[in-house]
Scaffold this active site. Structure first.
Site, mmCIF file in Angstrom:
data_model
loop_
_atom_site.group_PDB
_atom_site.id
_atom_site.type_symbol
_atom_site.label_atom_id
_atom_site.label_comp_id
_atom_site.label_asym_id
_atom_site.label_seq_id
_atom_site.Cartn_x
_atom_site.Cartn_y
_atom_site.Cartn_z
ATOM 1 N N HIS A 293 -5.509 -5.877 4.162
ATOM 2 C CA HIS A 293 -4.642 -4.834 4.291
ATOM 3 C C HIS A 293 -4.090 -4.508 5.641
ATOM 4 O O HIS A 293 -4.726 -4.593 6.462
ATOM 5 C CB HIS A 293 -5.337 -3.438 3.621
ATOM 6 C CG HIS A 293 -5.609 -3.579 2.168
ATOM 7 N ND1 HIS A 293 -5.212 -2.871 1.576
ATOM 8 C CD2 HIS A 293 -6.566 -4.268 1.823
ATOM 9 C CE1 HIS A 293 -5.728 -2.731 0.263
ATOM 10 N NE2 HIS A 293 -6.689 -3.743 0.371
ATOM 11 N N CYS B 151 -2.635 -2.280 6.765
ATOM 12 C CA CYS B 151 -2.866 -0.754 7.346
ATOM 13 C C CYS B 151 -4.340 -0.883 8.082
ATOM 14 O O CYS B 151 -4.482 0.028 8.936
ATOM 15 C CB CYS B 151 -2.717 0.167 6.432
ATOM 16 S SG CYS B 151 -4.119 0.033 4.881
ATOM 17 N N GLN C 120 -5.482 -0.815 -3.798
ATOM 18 C CA GLN C 120 -6.237 -1.767 -4.316
ATOM 19 C C GLN C 120 -7.133 -1.467 -5.483
ATOM 20 O O GLN C 120 -7.276 -1.882 -6.491
ATOM 21 C CB GLN C 120 -7.058 -2.678 -3.197
ATOM 22 C CG GLN C 120 -8.044 -3.679 -3.825
ATOM 23 C CD GLN C 120 -8.556 -4.662 -2.768
ATOM 24 O OE1 GLN C 120 -8.188 -4.728 -1.593
ATOM 25 N NE2 GLN C 120 -9.845 -5.264 -3.093
ATOM 26 N N CYS D 91 0.804 -1.243 0.015
ATOM 27 C CA CYS D 91 0.030 -0.011 -0.085
ATOM 28 C C CYS D 91 0.868 1.456 -0.134
ATOM 29 O O CYS D 91 1.964 1.433 0.772
ATOM 30 C CB CYS D 91 -0.972 -0.021 1.246
ATOM 31 S SG CYS D 91 -1.992 1.494 1.341
ATOM 32 N N GLU D 92 0.474 2.242 -0.849
ATOM 33 C CA GLU D 92 1.340 3.332 -0.893
ATOM 34 C C GLU D 92 1.233 4.151 0.046
ATOM 35 O O GLU D 92 2.172 5.290 0.208
ATOM 36 C CB GLU D 92 1.188 3.979 -2.293
ATOM 37 C CG GLU D 92 -0.158 4.676 -2.409
ATOM 38 C CD GLU D 92 -0.249 5.135 -4.091
ATOM 39 O OE1 GLU D 92 -0.888 6.079 -4.080
ATOM 40 O OE2 GLU D 92 0.259 4.491 -4.946
ATOM 41 N N HIS D 93 0.278 4.157 0.870
ATOM 42 C CA HIS D 93 0.058 5.068 1.911
ATOM 43 C C HIS D 93 0.812 5.018 3.304
ATOM 44 O O HIS D 93 1.275 5.948 3.722
ATOM 45 C CB HIS D 93 -1.591 4.898 2.391
ATOM 46 C CG HIS D 93 -2.305 5.269 1.265
ATOM 47 N ND1 HIS D 93 -4.034 4.946 1.149
ATOM 48 C CD2 HIS D 93 -2.331 6.057 0.016
ATOM 49 C CE1 HIS D 93 -4.443 5.667 0.310
ATOM 50 N NE2 HIS D 93 -3.612 6.242 -0.420
ATOM 51 N N HIS D 94 1.003 3.705 3.554
ATOM 52 C CA HIS D 94 1.628 3.330 4.583
ATOM 53 C C HIS D 94 2.990 2.516 4.380
ATOM 54 O O HIS D 94 3.782 1.916 5.426
ATOM 55 C CB HIS D 94 0.990 2.728 5.925
ATOM 56 C CG HIS D 94 0.011 3.477 6.315
ATOM 57 N ND1 HIS D 94 -1.458 3.293 5.869
ATOM 58 C CD2 HIS D 94 -0.199 4.493 7.167
ATOM 59 C CE1 HIS D 94 -2.261 4.257 6.248
ATOM 60 N NE2 HIS D 94 -1.590 4.862 7.175
#
Length: 202
Positions: free
Chosen positions: A154, A156, A126, A85-88
């Site tokens: 996920h 996260c 996703q 995941c590119e956020h975390h």
């Protein structure tokens, strides 16, 4: 562009120092190198052409008599994937169900998971991953319709915040004739009727 392992390793060492750790203690001494090797694998799809595995197609209408006309869908279920995941920068993993309505050409079934692998090996979300898979298949094949269903767990969600350890996310991307809900209902029923155990993030 290949992952710069040396630079990643240096940054991981700096990160360990930033969280108050000693990167020279025995347990962490090789961690920067290990993380660099892992990132080289996780992000191997950056810059790769996801359509390349679909370049070799097979004619379904020309061949041994009698000649045929394409009609029904081609579906590949339970294609395992993992991404970050590119956020975390935490992992998510799950299964992809891929279907398309072929035109005159089909592709070897082994090519479809390769498309998923290339696109998943990038910093992702996703929702975008499913759309990219659908666009790649629709663009590379003479397909009358494409359907991509992703179900993933996920880290996260399962490991931070509310820690919903059993939660999974489901996304649908559709193109062409399968963009209409009624047209894809039969395919979705085939997927739901044979659901694997929910994936878990590790």
């Amino acid at each position: 562009m290949a992952v710069d392992r040396e630079r990643v390793g240096a940054l991981v060492r700096e990160l360990l120092e930033a969280i108050g750790e000693d990167p020279d203690r025995p347990g962490l001494r090789q961690t920067p190198e290990r993380v660099a090797d892992a990132y080289a694998e996780f992000f191997a799809g950056v810059g790769q052409d996801a359509a390349a595995p679909l370049a070799r197609t097979i004619s379904v209408s020309r061949g041994p008599a009698p000649e045929t006309v394409p009609s029904g869908a081609v579906m590949l279920r339970d294609v395992a994937f993992r991404s970050v995941c590119e956020h975390h920068l935490l992992p998510f993993r799950g299964v992809a169900h891929l279907a398309y309505l072929p035109g005159e050409q089909v592709v070897g079934l082994g090519a479809l998971p390769k498309v998923v692998d290339v696109l998943a090996a990038r910093p992702q979300v996703q929702e975008r991953l499913g759309e990219q898979i659908a666009d790649t298949i629709a663009g590379a094949l003479d397909a009358r319709g494409v359907l991509v269903v992703l179900e993933a767990s996920h880290a996260c969600v399962t490991m931070r915040g509310g820690q919903q350890k059993d939660a999974t996310a489901v996304t649908i991307a559709a193109r062409g004739d399968l963009a209409e809900p009624a047209a894809r209902a039969e395919l979705l029923a085939l997927i739901v009727g044979r659901r694997p155990e929910s994936p878990s993030a590790e």
